[in-house]
Write an enzyme that holds these catalytic residues in place. Structure first.
Site, mmCIF file in Angstrom:
data_model
loop_
_atom_site.group_PDB
_atom_site.id
_atom_site.type_symbol
_atom_site.label_atom_id
_atom_site.label_comp_id
_atom_site.label_asym_id
_atom_site.label_seq_id
_atom_site.Cartn_x
_atom_site.Cartn_y
_atom_site.Cartn_z
ATOM 1 N N GLY A 30 43.907 43.265 46.877
ATOM 2 C CA GLY A 30 43.565 42.806 45.531
ATOM 3 C C GLY A 30 44.469 43.408 44.465
ATOM 4 C CG ASN A 31 43.468 42.510 40.408
ATOM 5 O OD1 ASN A 31 44.285 41.624 40.195
ATOM 6 N ND2 ASN A 31 42.169 42.306 40.300
ATOM 7 C CG PHE A 70 39.061 39.363 52.352
ATOM 8 C CD1 PHE A 70 37.762 39.264 52.823
ATOM 9 C CD2 PHE A 70 39.372 38.770 51.145
ATOM 10 C CE1 PHE A 70 36.789 38.586 52.118
ATOM 11 C CE2 PHE A 70 38.411 38.085 50.429
ATOM 12 C CZ PHE A 70 37.110 37.996 50.924
ATOM 13 C CD GLU A 128 43.233 39.390 50.239
ATOM 14 O OE1 GLU A 128 42.646 39.113 49.193
ATOM 15 O OE2 GLU A 128 43.125 40.499 50.797
ATOM 16 C CB CYS A 181 46.105 46.543 37.562
ATOM 17 S SG CYS A 181 44.852 47.061 38.764
ATOM 18 C CG HIS A 192 30.579 48.587 34.461
ATOM 19 N ND1 HIS A 192 31.246 49.032 35.570
ATOM 20 C CD2 HIS A 192 31.454 48.669 33.434
ATOM 21 C CE1 HIS A 192 32.481 49.372 35.221
ATOM 22 N NE2 HIS A 192 32.629 49.156 33.938
HETATM 23 P P1 NAI Z 1 39.909 42.751 43.664
HETATM 24 O O1 NAI Z 1 38.820 41.817 43.342
HETATM 25 O O2 NAI Z 1 41.275 42.358 43.245
HETATM 26 O O3 NAI Z 1 39.898 43.096 45.213
HETATM 27 C C1 NAI Z 1 39.409 42.202 46.083
HETATM 28 C C2 NAI Z 1 40.033 42.511 47.424
HETATM 29 O O4 NAI Z 1 39.112 43.250 48.221
HETATM 30 C C3 NAI Z 1 40.316 41.255 48.168
HETATM 31 O O5 NAI Z 1 41.533 40.707 47.737
HETATM 32 C C4 NAI Z 1 40.336 41.768 49.577
HETATM 33 O O6 NAI Z 1 41.598 42.288 49.888
HETATM 34 C C5 NAI Z 1 39.354 42.905 49.560
HETATM 35 N N1 NAI Z 1 38.097 42.488 50.201
HETATM 36 C C6 NAI Z 1 37.092 41.804 49.641
HETATM 37 N N2 NAI Z 1 36.113 41.606 50.541
HETATM 38 C C7 NAI Z 1 36.520 42.161 51.688
HETATM 39 C C8 NAI Z 1 35.960 42.304 52.957
HETATM 40 N N3 NAI Z 1 34.754 41.819 53.260
HETATM 41 N N4 NAI Z 1 36.669 42.977 53.904
HETATM 42 C C9 NAI Z 1 37.863 43.487 53.618
HETATM 43 N N5 NAI Z 1 38.472 43.380 52.417
HETATM 44 C C10 NAI Z 1 37.786 42.736 51.468
HETATM 45 O O7 NAI Z 1 39.528 44.190 43.080
HETATM 46 P P2 NAI Z 1 40.471 45.143 42.262
HETATM 47 O O8 NAI Z 1 40.655 44.583 40.909
HETATM 48 O O9 NAI Z 1 41.637 45.513 43.078
HETATM 49 O O10 NAI Z 1 39.508 46.392 42.097
HETATM 50 C C11 NAI Z 1 39.212 47.272 43.158
HETATM 51 C C12 NAI Z 1 38.080 48.149 42.680
HETATM 52 O O11 NAI Z 1 38.477 48.804 41.466
HETATM 53 C C13 NAI Z 1 36.801 47.380 42.323
HETATM 54 O O12 NAI Z 1 35.707 48.200 42.610
HETATM 55 C C14 NAI Z 1 36.896 47.191 40.818
HETATM 56 O O13 NAI Z 1 35.644 47.040 40.218
HETATM 57 C C15 NAI Z 1 37.570 48.507 40.415
HETATM 58 N N6 NAI Z 1 38.291 48.422 39.158
HETATM 59 C C16 NAI Z 1 39.267 47.499 38.968
HETATM 60 C C17 NAI Z 1 39.959 47.444 37.771
HETATM 61 C C18 NAI Z 1 41.058 46.474 37.542
HETATM 62 O O14 NAI Z 1 41.587 46.448 36.418
HETATM 63 N N7 NAI Z 1 41.465 45.694 38.509
HETATM 64 C C19 NAI Z 1 39.658 48.395 36.684
HETATM 65 C C20 NAI Z 1 38.647 49.359 36.990
HETATM 66 C C21 NAI Z 1 37.986 49.355 38.202
#
Ligand code: NAI
Length: 401
Positions: free
Chosen positions: A15-16, A38, A41, A146, A208
């Site tokens: 993800g991000n 997942f 990807e 991000c 939140h």
């Molecule tokens: P995201 O939504 O981009 O990540 C999703 C990713 O998690 C998917 O692309 C996949 O690779 C993985 N995933 C989802 N379900 C899965 C499964 N069942 N098995 C294996 N992999 C799986 O989340 P992001 O933005 O990278 O954030 C990561 C964490 O950081 C989250 O808890 C988010 O709330 C937190 N966060 C993110 C911020 C941001 O700006 N992106 C800011 C502050 C916190």
């Protein structure tokens, strides 16, 4: 050069956050494996790598390039690392731990940033006997805001936190890990005394659901134009600030009580006001009240309530992670600790009850007790055989009991 001890790193999730971590680690000389089981990807990352690879654009204009050395969906291949770094939403920790744990070599550090609440208990449970030979670590928050702009190719870093707390089991591993991650990820990670500081001090569980509750308890089905979508942090009112302060003080009171009754340092379970100033010291113009601190934090500038687009405009997104992640992997953890020590949590109960109603979940019964068909999804210590405060503290401090 990679910092000694953690030369081979497996990043879990695509993800991000993974998009930011990968170029940083590659530029530090680490050998980076991306474990992306997942959906499709892994395939998309491989295609992107063949087409020039990944770049992270930082808000100060800096650009970092670097693709993973290996992209895999095979947990055995992914587990071959000195450090496993999960940068995914909390609901993905369970499936990742389950897949990786049979293959983890002794001594690997396994952690999540952000860990949210209860990651350490889930990890120790998933890696039973072998967990004793692993280092488990928990990062308090993701250091960056991000967003992916082009999958596998480009990510934009909108802001960076000044510092991020990090705890480990065993606790004495935290300083070395914080030191490594500070260099590798170019953010100040500082060691916290124990994982319970992260799990109870998880500020996302307060901010939140607290702000969502503050805004949405007045929602009567309006459809907003883009300009009418409420500001999230900068829209905090006196009423919402009181909710945040109450949630936070119920948690801090629990921490103080545990620290009085057991030999555990929980001084860094901070109130929401203390946390805000610590995390955003230079970004807040007016710290005179909690409302002013939220409203004048430049890092929160313009961020809006999570919404869904409809044909007529925008409505609140009740499926947002602010509810679906921060309650089962946050506020319910604190509610569960309160149950162990009989600590009153009227505001936590009120927020969990209202918010879980909006997401069609049942975690508490009518008396506010932990009960309900959806409680099994919550990451509470009781699900890992931890039913009293002594065991909670013992396991958090690295004793497996
Ligand atoms: P995201 O939504 O981009 O990540 C999703 C990713 O998690 C998917 O692309 C996949 O690779 C993985 N995933 C989802 N379900 C899965 C499964 N069942 N098995 C294996 N992999 C799986 O989340 P992001 O933005 O990278 O954030 C990561 C964490 O950081 C989250 O808890 C988010 O709330 C937190 N966060 C993110 C911020 C941001 O700006 N992106 C800011 C502050 C916190």
């Amino acid at each position: 050069m990679a910092t000694t001890g953690f030369a081979r790193i497996t990043v879990c999730g695509g993800g991000n956050a993974a998009h930011v971590v990968i170029p940083l680690l590659v530029n530090r000389g680490c050998r980076v494996t991306l474990y992306a089981p997942f959906a499709d990807e892994a395939e998309r990352f491989r295609e992107a790598a063949a087409g020039g690879g990944l770049e992270a654009l930082f808000f100060n204009g800096r650009v970092l390039r670097g693709s993973p050395h290996l992209v895999t969906t095979d947990p055995a291949e992914a587990a071959e690392a000195d450090l496993i770094l999960m940068v995914v939403p909390a609901f993905a920790h369970g499936p990742l731990l389950k897949a990786l744990s049979p293959h983890l070599p002794a001594g690997t550090a396994v952690g999540a940033i952000p860990s949210r609440s209860g990651f350490e208990f889930q990890a120790l449970h998933a890696i039973p006997e072998r967990g004793k030979k692993q280092i488990i670590f928990c990062g308090q928050t993701l250091p960056w805001a991000c967003r992916i702009e082009s999958y596998g190719r480009k990510v934009r870093v909108l802001g960076t936190k000044e510092s991020v707390g990090l705890a480990a089991i065993p606790p004495e591993s935290a300083p070395a890990l914080a030191d490594f991650l500070s260099k590798a990820l170019e953010v100040n990670f500082y060691a916290l005394p124990n994982s319970l500081t992260v799990s109870l001090g998880n500020i996302g569980q307060v901010i939140h659901p607290g702000i969502m509750y503050g805004v949405l308890k007045h929602y009567r089905g309006e459809v907003w134009s883009e300009a009418e979508i409420p500001l999230f942090y900068q829209g905090v009112t006196e009423e919402t600030a009181r909710v945040l302060e109450d949630l936070s003080s119920e948690i801090v009171r629990m921490a103080a009580r545990l620290a009085r009754e057991f030999p555990v340092d929980l001084e860094q379970v901070l109130t929401v006001g203390q946390w805000l100033v610590r995390a955003y010291a230079r970004h807040i113009e007016d710290r005179s009240t909690l409302v002013r601190a939220f409203r004048t934090n430049r890092s929160y500038s313009g961020l809006k309530l999570p919404v869904k687009k409809t044909t007529d405009g925008y409505i609140p997104d009740f499926e947002s992670r602010y509810l679906t992640e921060d309650i089962p992997f946050g506020l319910l953890f604190s509610r569960a600790v309160a149950e162990m020590i009989d600590s009153p949590t009227p505001r936590i109960n009120e927020v969990i009850t209202a918010c879980s109603g909006w997401i069609n979940k049942h975690y508490l019964d009518q008396r506010g007790k932990l009960a309900g068909p959806d409680l099994k999804e919550a990451r509470i210590p009781q699900h890992y055989g931890i039913n009293d405060a002594l065991r909670l503290i013992t396991v958090s401090l690295g004793g497996y009991g």
